[in-house]
Design a protein around this motif. Structure first.
Motif, PDB file in Angstrom:
ATOM      1  N   ASP A  12       0.874  -1.182   0.000  1.00 26.38           N
ATOM      2  CA  ASP A  12       0.000   0.000   0.000  1.00 26.38           C
ATOM      3  C   ASP A  12       0.904   1.222   0.000  1.00 26.38           C
ATOM      4  O   ASP A  12       1.906   1.245   0.724  1.00 26.38           O
ATOM      5  CB  ASP A  12      -0.905  -0.002   1.232  1.00 26.38           C
ATOM      6  N   ASP A  13       0.563   2.229  -0.813  1.00 23.63           N
ATOM      7  CA  ASP A  13       1.409   3.435  -0.831  1.00 23.63           C
ATOM      8  C   ASP A  13       1.210   4.286   0.429  1.00 23.63           C
ATOM      9  O   ASP A  13       1.979   5.225   0.649  1.00 23.63           O
ATOM     10  CB  ASP A  13       1.192   4.273  -2.101  1.00 23.63           C
ATOM     11  N   MET A  17      -1.850   3.149   6.412  1.00 20.67           N
ATOM     12  CA  MET A  17      -2.750   2.032   6.131  1.00 20.67           C
ATOM     13  C   MET A  17      -2.012   0.707   6.297  1.00 20.67           C
ATOM     14  O   MET A  17      -2.564  -0.263   6.813  1.00 20.67           O
ATOM     15  CB  MET A  17      -3.327   2.168   4.715  1.00 20.67           C
ATOM     16  N   ASN A  61      -4.835   1.288  -6.078  1.00 20.27           N
ATOM     17  CA  ASN A  61      -4.320   2.540  -6.635  1.00 20.27           C
ATOM     18  C   ASN A  61      -2.985   2.882  -5.998  1.00 20.27           C
ATOM     19  O   ASN A  61      -2.930   3.389  -4.880  1.00 20.27           O
ATOM     20  CB  ASN A  61      -5.319   3.686  -6.372  1.00 20.27           C
ATOM     21  N   MET A  62      -1.925   2.589  -6.714  1.00 17.36           N
ATOM     22  CA  MET A  62      -0.575   2.881  -6.211  1.00 17.36           C
ATOM     23  C   MET A  62       0.259   3.418  -7.363  1.00 17.36           C
ATOM     24  O   MET A  62       0.032   3.049  -8.523  1.00 17.36           O
ATOM     25  CB  MET A  62       0.092   1.610  -5.668  1.00 17.36           C
ATOM     26  N   THR A  90     -10.498   1.156  -1.902  1.00 22.83           N
ATOM     27  CA  THR A  90     -11.736   1.924  -1.947  1.00 22.83           C
ATOM     28  C   THR A  90     -12.537   1.598  -3.209  1.00 22.83           C
ATOM     29  O   THR A  90     -13.613   2.159  -3.407  1.00 22.83           O
ATOM     30  CB  THR A  90     -11.441   3.444  -1.970  1.00 22.83           C
ATOM     31  N   GLY A  92     -15.043   0.789  -5.871  1.00 22.64           N
ATOM     32  CA  GLY A  92     -16.479   0.637  -5.678  1.00 22.64           C
ATOM     33  C   GLY A  92     -17.196   0.064  -6.878  1.00 22.64           C
ATOM     34  O   GLY A  92     -18.394  -0.184  -6.836  1.00 22.64           O
ATOM     35  N   SER A  93     -16.462  -0.146  -7.974  1.00 18.70           N
ATOM     36  CA  SER A  93     -17.085  -0.653  -9.191  1.00 18.70           C
ATOM     37  C   SER A  93     -17.353  -2.151  -9.060  1.00 18.70           C
ATOM     38  O   SER A  93     -16.423  -2.938  -8.857  1.00 18.70           O
ATOM     39  CB  SER A  93     -16.160  -0.394 -10.389  1.00 18.70           C
ATOM     40  N   GLU A  94     -18.616  -2.537  -9.179  1.00 17.59           N
ATOM     41  CA  GLU A  94     -18.975  -3.962  -9.061  1.00 17.59           C
ATOM     42  C   GLU A  94     -18.309  -4.790 -10.160  1.00 17.59           C
ATOM     43  O   GLU A  94     -17.921  -5.943  -9.924  1.00 17.59           O
ATOM     44  CB  GLU A  94     -20.493  -4.123  -9.143  1.00 17.59           C
ATOM     45  N   ILE A  95     -18.164  -4.190 -11.335  1.00 15.11           N
ATOM     46  CA  ILE A  95     -17.545  -4.907 -12.459  1.00 15.11           C
ATOM     47  C   ILE A  95     -16.082  -5.177 -12.139  1.00 15.11           C
ATOM     48  O   ILE A  95     -15.559  -6.278 -12.355  1.00 15.11           O
ATOM     49  CB  ILE A  95     -17.672  -4.075 -13.751  1.00 15.11           C
ATOM     50  N   LYS A  96     -15.428  -4.178 -11.586  1.00 13.05           N
ATOM     51  CA  LYS A  96     -14.015  -4.307 -11.262  1.00 13.05           C
ATOM     52  C   LYS A  96     -13.805  -5.341 -10.148  1.00 13.05           C
ATOM     53  O   LYS A  96     -12.899  -6.156 -10.209  1.00 13.05           O
ATOM     54  CB  LYS A  96     -13.512  -2.940 -10.802  1.00 13.05           C
ATOM     55  N   HIS A 109     -13.313  -3.799   1.409  1.00  9.41           N
ATOM     56  CA  HIS A 109     -13.516  -2.414   1.006  1.00  9.41           C
ATOM     57  C   HIS A 109     -13.098  -1.452   2.120  1.00  9.41           C
ATOM     58  O   HIS A 109     -13.404  -1.681   3.291  1.00  9.41           O
ATOM     59  CB  HIS A 109     -14.998  -2.204   0.656  1.00  9.41           C
ATOM     60  N   LYS A 110     -12.379  -0.398   1.759  1.00  7.94           N
ATOM     61  CA  LYS A 110     -12.043   0.636   2.747  1.00  7.94           C
ATOM     62  C   LYS A 110     -13.214   1.625   2.813  1.00  7.94           C
ATOM     63  O   LYS A 110     -13.734   2.006   1.767  1.00  7.94           O
ATOM     64  CB  LYS A 110     -10.822   1.450   2.284  1.00  7.94           C
ATOM     65  N   PRO A 111     -13.634   2.081   3.993  1.00  8.24           N
ATOM     66  CA  PRO A 111     -13.079   1.727   5.298  1.00  8.24           C
ATOM     67  C   PRO A 111     -13.566   0.363   5.764  1.00  8.24           C
ATOM     68  O   PRO A 111     -14.660  -0.058   5.410  1.00  8.24           O
ATOM     69  CB  PRO A 111     -13.618   2.829   6.211  1.00  8.24           C
TER      70      PRO A 111
END
Lengths: 144, 152
Positions: A12-13, A17, A61-62, A90, A92-96, A109-111
């Motif tokens: 994690d960047d 976290m 996301n890094m 974080t 939130g895309s269901e497809i992803k 999922h964060k948080p």
């Protein structure tokens, strides 16, 4: 219950976290071995090349190398293709999220509440969390 | 615009409560002499833009201690990291509320900015939270979202 110590990799960047995940793991009751940290996917892959890891926590996301690219590399490498991976993001895309699960990863999922992280790890390791808690309480002296 | 404000508000409250263990007051006021810290998270996807998070600097050590359960003093780097992560989590939770769970966004790494940074665009949504420890202002900038809202 399997008492082998787990070697963990946290990617994690965000340093804070990484600290939160590690702290939650230490308080979970799991038997932990070495804990490795990486700020991005490329560093994570290097640590996997150099060390035995049982379970990896990966952000998406890094900078430099994102989590999904890292996961693709892990799955392509015969030495690490079976590595248990939990994505903590974080996203939130269901497809992803569905696409990630199809790569054989768990998703948090964060948080997240500490219990969610604990239960996900226990489920992944095939440990019944309820039975683990009962064992822990019993060995705390109530039945002795 | 009310829906955008509501989405920002819900994402921000969720993050401050569940990550920072800080619970917003029903009302409050901004202290004019307080010091603030500002972070921006750019994103691309169904619509592009950025989310900014401006918090009272005094809140950052409290948030960090609450997250880590430690009372040791933390470095400035760590405190900036806390702000960045809060911006990241609020942004990541607000966007699916606005665009739906089928939408896809990519978030850039948080960028720390001078607290008096001025943005040329007008925010499409902005909310303010008040805490005992300070205030937090969350704003969303997206020219394409503003254009589509004005077209309705």
């Amino acid at each position: 219950m399997n008492n082998l110590k787990l070697n963990i990799l946290v990617v994690d960047d965000s340093a804070i976290m990484r600290s939160v995940i590690i702290k939650t793991l230490k308080l979970s009751g799991l038997s932990l071995g070495e804990i490795y940290e990486a700020k991005h996917g490329a560093e994570g892959l290097r640590l996997l090349d150099e060390n035995w890891v049982d379970l990896a926590f990966v952000d998406l996301n890094m900078p430099i190398m994102d989590g999904e690219t890292m996961i693709d590399n892990i799955r392509r490498n015969p030495d690490t293709s079976d590595l248990e991976i939990i994505v903590v993001s974080t996203e939130g895309s269901e497809i992803k999220i569905k696409a990630l699960r199809e790569k054989g990863v768990e998703f948090i999922h964060k948080p997240f509440a500490p219990e969610t992280l604990r239960e996900t790890v226990f489920r992944l390791r095939g440990v019944n969390y309820g039975e683990f808690e009962q064992c822990t309480v019993s060995s705390g002296g109530l039945d002795f | 615009m009310e829906n955008l404000n509501n989405a920002l508000y819900r994402a921000a409250v969720l993050t401050f409560e569940e990550v920072g263990f800080l619970f917003p007051l029903d009302e409050g006021e901004e202290k004019t002499d307080a010091e603030y810290s500002l972070v921006s998270v750019d994103f691309q996807g169904n619509f592009d833009g950025k989310l900014t998070l401006r918090v009272s600097t005094a809140m950052l050590p409290v948030l960090a201690e609450n997250m880590l359960g430690m009372e040791d003093s933390l470095s400035e780097e760590m405190l900036k990291d806390v702000l960045g992560e809060f911006g990241n989590i609020i942004c990541g939770n607000a966007l699916p509320e606005i665009a739906g769970k089928q939408a896809y966004f990519k978030l850039d790494s948080p960028q720390h900015l001078p607290s008096d940074e001025v943005f040329t665009d007008e925010a499409v949504a902005s909310v303010q939270l008040y805490f005992d420890e300070g205030t937090a202002q969350i704003s969303l900038y997206s020219p394409s979202l503003r254009d589509s809202a004005e077209a309705v």
